[in-house]
Design a protein around this motif. Structure first.
Motif, short mmCIF file in Angstrom:
data_model
loop_
_atom_site.label_atom_id
_atom_site.label_comp_id
_atom_site.label_asym_id
_atom_site.label_seq_id
_atom_site.Cartn_x
_atom_site.Cartn_y
_atom_site.Cartn_z
N ALA A 135 34.15 60.62 65.60
CA ALA A 135 35.52 61.08 65.85
C ALA A 135 36.60 60.07 65.45
CB ALA A 135 35.68 61.48 67.32
N PRO A 136 36.44 58.75 65.74
CA PRO A 136 37.50 57.81 65.32
C PRO A 136 37.75 57.80 63.82
CG PRO A 136 36.01 56.78 66.90
CD PRO A 136 35.38 58.07 66.50
N PHE A 137 36.69 58.04 63.04
CA PHE A 137 36.85 58.04 61.58
C PHE A 137 37.57 59.30 61.10
CE2 PHE A 137 33.23 55.27 62.41
CZ PHE A 137 33.59 54.15 61.68
N PHE A 138 37.28 60.45 61.72
CA PHE A 138 38.01 61.67 61.37
C PHE A 138 39.51 61.49 61.63
CE2 PHE A 138 33.81 63.76 62.20
CZ PHE A 138 33.62 64.26 60.93
N MET A 139 39.85 60.93 62.80
CA MET A 139 41.26 60.69 63.14
C MET A 139 41.87 59.65 62.20
SD MET A 139 41.13 60.58 67.30
CE MET A 139 40.30 61.87 68.24
N GLY A 140 41.13 58.57 61.97
CA GLY A 140 41.63 57.50 61.10
C GLY A 140 41.89 57.96 59.69
N ASN A 141 41.06 58.89 59.22
CA ASN A 141 41.25 59.42 57.87
C ASN A 141 42.56 60.18 57.75
OD1 ASN A 141 40.41 59.92 55.18
ND2 ASN A 141 39.62 61.92 55.76
N HIS A 142 42.90 60.98 58.79
CA HIS A 142 44.19 61.69 58.81
C HIS A 142 45.34 60.68 58.76
CE1 HIS A 142 43.68 66.02 59.29
NE2 HIS A 142 42.58 65.77 59.97
N ILE A 143 45.23 59.63 59.54
CA ILE A 143 46.31 58.63 59.62
C ILE A 143 46.49 57.92 58.29
CG2 ILE A 143 46.97 56.44 60.70
CD1 ILE A 143 45.46 57.50 63.24
N ARG A 152 26.23 66.27 68.34
CA ARG A 152 26.14 64.87 68.74
C ARG A 152 26.62 63.94 67.63
NH1 ARG A 152 21.14 64.66 70.29
NH2 ARG A 152 21.51 64.51 72.54
N ILE A 153 26.18 64.21 66.42
CA ILE A 153 26.50 63.30 65.31
C ILE A 153 27.98 63.33 64.97
CG2 ILE A 153 26.12 62.89 62.84
CD1 ILE A 153 23.19 63.82 63.34
N PHE A 154 28.57 64.53 64.81
CA PHE A 154 29.97 64.53 64.36
C PHE A 154 30.92 64.01 65.45
CE2 PHE A 154 30.59 68.97 65.99
CZ PHE A 154 31.85 68.84 66.56
N LEU A 155 30.57 64.19 66.73
CA LEU A 155 31.42 63.62 67.78
C LEU A 155 31.37 62.09 67.78
CD1 LEU A 155 30.78 66.01 70.84
CD2 LEU A 155 32.89 65.76 69.51
N ALA A 174 37.02 57.11 70.99
CA ALA A 174 35.93 56.62 71.84
C ALA A 174 35.58 57.63 72.93
CB ALA A 174 36.32 55.29 72.46
N LEU A 175 36.53 58.40 73.40
CA LEU A 175 36.26 59.41 74.43
C LEU A 175 35.35 60.51 73.88
CD1 LEU A 175 39.87 59.75 75.97
CD2 LEU A 175 37.95 58.37 76.81
N PHE A 176 35.60 60.94 72.64
CA PHE A 176 34.75 61.95 72.02
C PHE A 176 33.35 61.38 71.76
CE2 PHE A 176 38.93 63.66 71.01
CZ PHE A 176 38.75 65.01 71.24
N MET A 177 33.26 60.12 71.40
CA MET A 177 31.96 59.48 71.19
C MET A 177 31.14 59.52 72.46
SD MET A 177 33.05 56.16 68.90
CE MET A 177 31.36 55.58 68.75
N LEU A 178 31.78 59.29 73.58
CA LEU A 178 31.08 59.29 74.87
C LEU A 178 30.51 60.68 75.18
CD1 LEU A 178 30.46 57.45 77.30
CD2 LEU A 178 32.57 58.30 78.38
#
Length: 441
Positions: free
Chosen positions: A143-151, A137-140, A105-109
């Motif tokens: 960000a939660p999905f990029f992190m979630g995919n790694h997890i 703007r779009i890829f930031l 959420a911080l990266f989204m902001l």
């Protein structure tokens, strides 16, 4: 060797071959969409597009690094505790997902409010800011999905399903490559189209991973709970090497961009964009070896089976050395075609820089392969301090020192030599770290 030892040897080697081969394919899949981005952007936007993409690569590295740290660390802790029949193992998945949402959420902001300013801080001029702002703007925002995919990928792999983890990464990458073309050319969306294709690819990966989580063979459960700082810190200690491994490419890119802008301007940065994005494929191969061996190492370590730990380490190092020689051979023999793929404008100055860069830079993978495998081994066997030290030396200290010193002495040639020099320094330290690791003694 008695019959039981022979069966165990075959079993370990077959497991290693299965996990590592499928993880290499998966990691190459991840890197493929970065290459696709670079190729399509070079066709649509030319050198300016490659420069903009290269300037924001450190942001990618930071997001991927956080996701890898939480995912690999939590999944490793899950595997070790499960091998010891510890009930706390099942708490690490849900805790990891919750922190991915919070941090993402911080990266989204930042993406919503400050994308242009961010590119300017990273070294972009007015033209580059204009080209790169929609993409950033779009890829930031995803960000939660990029992190979630790694997890999700790490837990699927550690839950005994490397095939599904591989499928998730390959299909998400294929989706990205296809949509890159569709959105950028038939639909004419340019950099924004490239960003949308990249942003939705981890969503595809997560959905494929969910087919494992909802299956009967899954032992991973999402448990609603209050996010635990203590638990995420415990996980991140084992995932720190993965974080620094991802972040190191971002640190290298940021430092190199700064130095190259002073030495060769935008043409030099565009050339480094070709070198860096091609190197991502090579790095992904060694990450595949490291992450493929990690579940086997952590399980054997959790059971106290030092013989298997030693065997898996030897297999990992041997595989890394053979692949490193193959990578260097390909880079040296096919340098011109590699550079031509991304040089749609036939920029002779950029091509000259890139040709020298690929040939010199890729020599470093002879040492980098061993270092990546070594840090993965240290993390999987709870040697968090050594994993951190070797990772920080490799990804931050050595590369920065070598880049500044060698570029001062040899200009652009020194820039390309900084990576091999830093990896050699790290290898010497890694030999000390592995030699003193308690899991081998």
């Amino acid at each position: 060797m008695n019959g039981m030892d022979r069966i165990e040897k075959i079993s370990t080697e077959r497991k290693f071959a299965k996990y590592v081969s499928q993880n290499i394919l998966g990691m190459i899949g991840i890197s493929a969409y970065v290459i696709a981005d670079t190729f399509f952007i070079s066709r649509a936007e030319g050198a300016g597009g490659i420069t903009a993409l290269n300037l924001v690569l450190p942001l990618y590295s930071l997001i991927f690094g956080i996701g890898a740290m939480i995912g690999v660390g939590s999944a490793t802790r899950f595997n070790i505790l499960r091998a010891r029949n510890d009930e706390r193992a099942e708490l690490y998945f849900s805790n990891a997902v919750m922190f991915a949402v919070i941090l993402g959420a911080l990266f989204m902001l930042v993406g919503a409010l400050l994308p242009g300013q961010l590119i300017a801080v990273l070294g972009g001029d007015a033209q580059i800011v204009k080209i790169g702002t929609p993409y950033t703007r779009i890829f930031l925002m995803f960000a939660p999905f990029f992190m979630g995919n790694h997890i999700c990928n790490a837990f699927v792999r550690n839950d005994g399903n490397p095939s599904r983890a591989m499928q998730a990464t390959l299909f998400s990458s294929l989706f990205n490559i296809v949509m890159d073309y569709v959105l950028m050319f038939p639909l004419g969306m340019g950099m924004a189209g490239a960003a949308l294709a990249t942003a939705f690819s981890p969503v595809v990966g997560i959905l494929i991973c969910c087919t494992h989580f909802f299956s009967k063979r899954s032992t991973v459960r999402f448990i609603w709970q209050r996010p635990s700082v203590r638990r995420i810190v415990e996980a991140c200690q084992l995932g720190m090497a993965a974080f620094i491994g991802e972040l190191s490419s971002g640190v290298t890119t940021a430092v190199f961009n700064y130095l190259i802008l002073g030495l060769a301007g935008n043409d030099g940065v565009a050339a480094y964009g070709i070198v860096a994005n091609t190197a991502i494929v090579a790095t992904s191969i060694f990450n595949g070896v490291s992450q493929g061996a990690q579940p086997l190492l952590s399980e054997s370590y959790g059971k106290g089976d030092r013989t298997s730990v030693k065997k898996i380490l030897k297999l990992s190092v041997g595989t890394a050395i053979i692949l490193a020689l193959l990578v260097i051979f390909v880079a040296v023999c096919f340098t011109q075609p590699i550079v031509n793929i991304f040089n749609s404008e036939h920029n002779a100055k950029m091509a000259a820089y890139a040709l020298e860069g690929v040939r010199l830079y890729f020599v470093g993978f002879l040492f980098a392969g061993f270092n990546i495998v070594g840090t993965g081994y240290l993390s999987a066997t709870e040697s968090a301090k050594w994993a951190f030290v070797t990772s920080i030396v490799r990804g931050v200290v050595a590369i920065i020192v070598c880049a500044y010193v060698l570029s001062w002495l040899f200009g652009m040639t020194g820039i390309w030599l900084a990576f091999p020099a830093a990896e050699l320094v790290t290898t010497l330290l890694m030999l000390v770290a592995i030699g003193g690791n308690r899991s081998l003694n």
